[in-house]
Design a protein around this motif. Structure first.
Motif, mmCIF file in Angstrom:
data_model
loop_
_atom_site.group_PDB
_atom_site.id
_atom_site.type_symbol
_atom_site.label_atom_id
_atom_site.label_comp_id
_atom_site.label_asym_id
_atom_site.label_seq_id
_atom_site.Cartn_x
_atom_site.Cartn_y
_atom_site.Cartn_z
ATOM 1 N N ASP A 71 -7.042 33.163 -9.818
ATOM 2 C CA ASP A 71 -8.409 32.760 -9.486
ATOM 3 C C ASP A 71 -8.375 31.549 -8.547
ATOM 4 N N VAL A 72 -9.408 31.456 -7.732
ATOM 5 C CA VAL A 72 -9.595 30.308 -6.848
ATOM 6 C C VAL A 72 -10.970 29.722 -7.142
ATOM 7 N N GLY A 73 -11.051 28.404 -7.254
ATOM 8 C CA GLY A 73 -12.332 27.748 -7.466
ATOM 9 C C GLY A 73 -12.976 27.360 -6.151
ATOM 10 N N GLU A 74 -14.296 27.282 -6.160
ATOM 11 C CA GLU A 74 -15.032 26.856 -4.963
ATOM 12 C C GLU A 74 -16.122 25.877 -5.370
ATOM 13 N N THR A 75 -16.114 24.712 -4.752
ATOM 14 C CA THR A 75 -17.100 23.665 -5.026
ATOM 15 C C THR A 75 -17.994 23.474 -3.814
ATOM 16 N N THR A 76 -19.299 23.606 -4.019
ATOM 17 C CA THR A 76 -20.275 23.439 -2.944
ATOM 18 C C THR A 76 -21.204 22.284 -3.313
ATOM 19 N N PHE A 77 -21.479 21.411 -2.356
ATOM 20 C CA PHE A 77 -22.301 20.243 -2.659
ATOM 21 C C PHE A 77 -22.947 19.703 -1.384
ATOM 22 N N GLY A 115 -26.991 14.499 3.517
ATOM 23 C CA GLY A 115 -27.712 15.762 3.541
ATOM 24 C C GLY A 115 -26.916 16.933 4.081
ATOM 25 N N ASN A 116 -25.617 16.737 4.329
ATOM 26 C CA ASN A 116 -24.765 17.814 4.832
ATOM 27 C C ASN A 116 -24.163 18.604 3.676
ATOM 28 N N THR A 117 -24.093 19.929 3.823
ATOM 29 C CA THR A 117 -23.531 20.793 2.792
ATOM 30 C C THR A 117 -22.063 21.059 3.073
ATOM 31 N N HIS A 118 -21.247 20.954 2.033
ATOM 32 C CA HIS A 118 -19.804 21.169 2.156
ATOM 33 C C HIS A 118 -19.346 22.185 1.106
ATOM 34 N N SER A 119 -18.251 22.853 1.413
ATOM 35 C CA SER A 119 -17.639 23.771 0.457
ATOM 36 C C SER A 119 -16.136 23.556 0.479
ATOM 37 N N TYR A 143 -15.978 12.350 -1.052
ATOM 38 C CA TYR A 143 -17.375 12.760 -1.012
ATOM 39 C C TYR A 143 -18.116 12.239 -2.245
ATOM 40 N N PHE A 144 -19.449 12.097 -2.060
ATOM 41 C CA PHE A 144 -20.355 11.738 -3.147
ATOM 42 C C PHE A 144 -21.527 12.716 -3.129
ATOM 43 N N SER A 145 -22.060 13.019 -4.299
ATOM 44 C CA SER A 145 -23.202 13.922 -4.344
ATOM 45 C C SER A 145 -23.917 13.794 -5.680
ATOM 46 N N THR A 146 -25.169 14.268 -5.690
ATOM 47 C CA THR A 146 -25.934 14.379 -6.936
ATOM 48 C C THR A 146 -26.116 15.835 -7.330
ATOM 49 N N ASP A 147 -25.642 16.758 -6.499
ATOM 50 C CA ASP A 147 -25.930 18.184 -6.692
ATOM 51 C C ASP A 147 -24.691 19.000 -6.351
ATOM 52 N N VAL A 148 -24.031 19.544 -7.364
ATOM 53 C CA VAL A 148 -22.756 20.223 -7.175
ATOM 54 C C VAL A 148 -22.776 21.583 -7.879
#
Length: 319
Positions: free
Chosen positions: A133-139, A144-148, A302-307
């Motif tokens: 399996d491979v994990g994917e984190t999007t945030f 305001g930029n989206t990263h994966s 990176y920093f985020s409030t929404d992951v």
């Protein structure tokens, strides 16, 4: 001993891994490759991000088809492994093998890989690929930029990511690596971060729709392997081939209590304590009241409030 097979191996080496000790490992491995008569192309990374670019280059030039994928052997640590995974655009065109030379080595710890690179080479040559399996984190970052980002070990938000970030920028890590105590830096910095971190309220939503409110969340780590952070066994039963994340969350605990329980996580005993939870899910969405550190396989920035973190079942061919 001459190998009559025409197969060519593509070897990526991170010479900076383990404070430069990987250079010595690579010399040993080169001698073993020559002794076994193996055909190979070697690539040495020149700096951060270069392993991702080298992986893209190898796959675009030599990855032919699912029947004849490029077989890449990586020498490096968990961070180098993360760089490589994020350089794969088509997983059907690559088989990955790994010879650990880092300091944390959480992936190698879970697989019980040898510290002897020649033994690991022989294991690779005599084994068959398995699907991982491979994990994917999007945030969304603070601009305001989206990263994966993909991962093979774990991805976390909060305290564990803070520790990883401080370790990655620590001068003491280089010194401890030289005297064979590289893993100790994680524990030292964890103790420091424990008392200076800010732990906000959090909403955690699993794939089945279950929503949990966690007051004063210390961290949430989505695990594909049992270990992270240089040997902390946060998810004792995590499997890299079951299509699920093991999400370890800690919240609402006094910091002195966490100080007492943290060493138990080295043995996977921490789950008996209140405020420490484990959820098994295909994906998880984490929202925090204020921005938190994020990591993927210990790589930060990176920093985020929404992951959102999800598991991509059986995506990688690993040998």
């Amino acid at each position: 001993m001459k190998n009559t097979q025409e197969k060519t191996y593509f070897i990526i080496v991170n010479p900076a891994s383990h404070s430069g000790q990987t250079r010595r490992t690579w010399r040993t491995l080169k001698a073993a490759l020559t002794e076994r008569g193996l055909s190979y192309r070697a690539y040495l990374s020149a700096g951060p991000g270069d392993v991702t670019l080298l992986t893209q280059k190898i796959i675009s030039r030599f990855g032919k088809s699912r029947e004849d994928p490029a077989h890449i052997i990586l020498l490096g640590g968990d961070g180098t492994l993360n760089e490589l995974i994020n350089g794969i655009s088509d997983f059907s065109k690559v088989i990955l093998s790994y010879i650990p030379t880092g300091s944390g080595n959480d992936f190698a710890r879970a697989w019980k890989f040898s510290h002897d690179p020649v033994k690991e080479l022989d294991r690779i040559l005599t084994s068959q690929p398995v699907a991982l399996d491979v994990g994917e984190t999007t945030f969304t970052d603070t601009d305001g930029n989206t990263h994966s980002r993909r991962f093979l070990i774990s991805s976390g938000i909060g305290f564990d990511a803070m520790v990883c970030d401080h370790v990655n920028h620590s001068r003491i890590k280089t010194y401890l690596n030289k005297i064979g105590l590289g893993q100790a830096v994680y524990l030292i910095i964890a103790l420091k971060c424990l008392f200076f971190g800010k732990y906000p309220d959090c909403t955690l939503t699993c794939a089945d729709g279950e929503t949990l409110f966690l007051k004063n969340m210390m961290f949430s780590a989505a695990m594909l392997e049992p270990y992270e952070g240089g040997g902390f066994k946060f998810a004792p039963k995590a499997s890299p081939s079951d299509g699920l994340l093991d999400v370890c969350s800690v919240n609402g605990l006094p910091r002195l209590f966490v100080l007492c329980t943290l060493p138990t996580a080295l043995f996977g005993w921490h789950l008996i304590f209140p405020g420490i939870h484990l959820y098994r899910t295909e994906s998880v969405h984490v929202e925090t009241a204020v921005s938190q550190y994020i990591h993927t396989d210990g790589e930060t920035g990176y920093f985020s409030t929404d992951v959102t973190i999800r598991c991509l079942k059986g995506l990688l061919q690993f040998q």
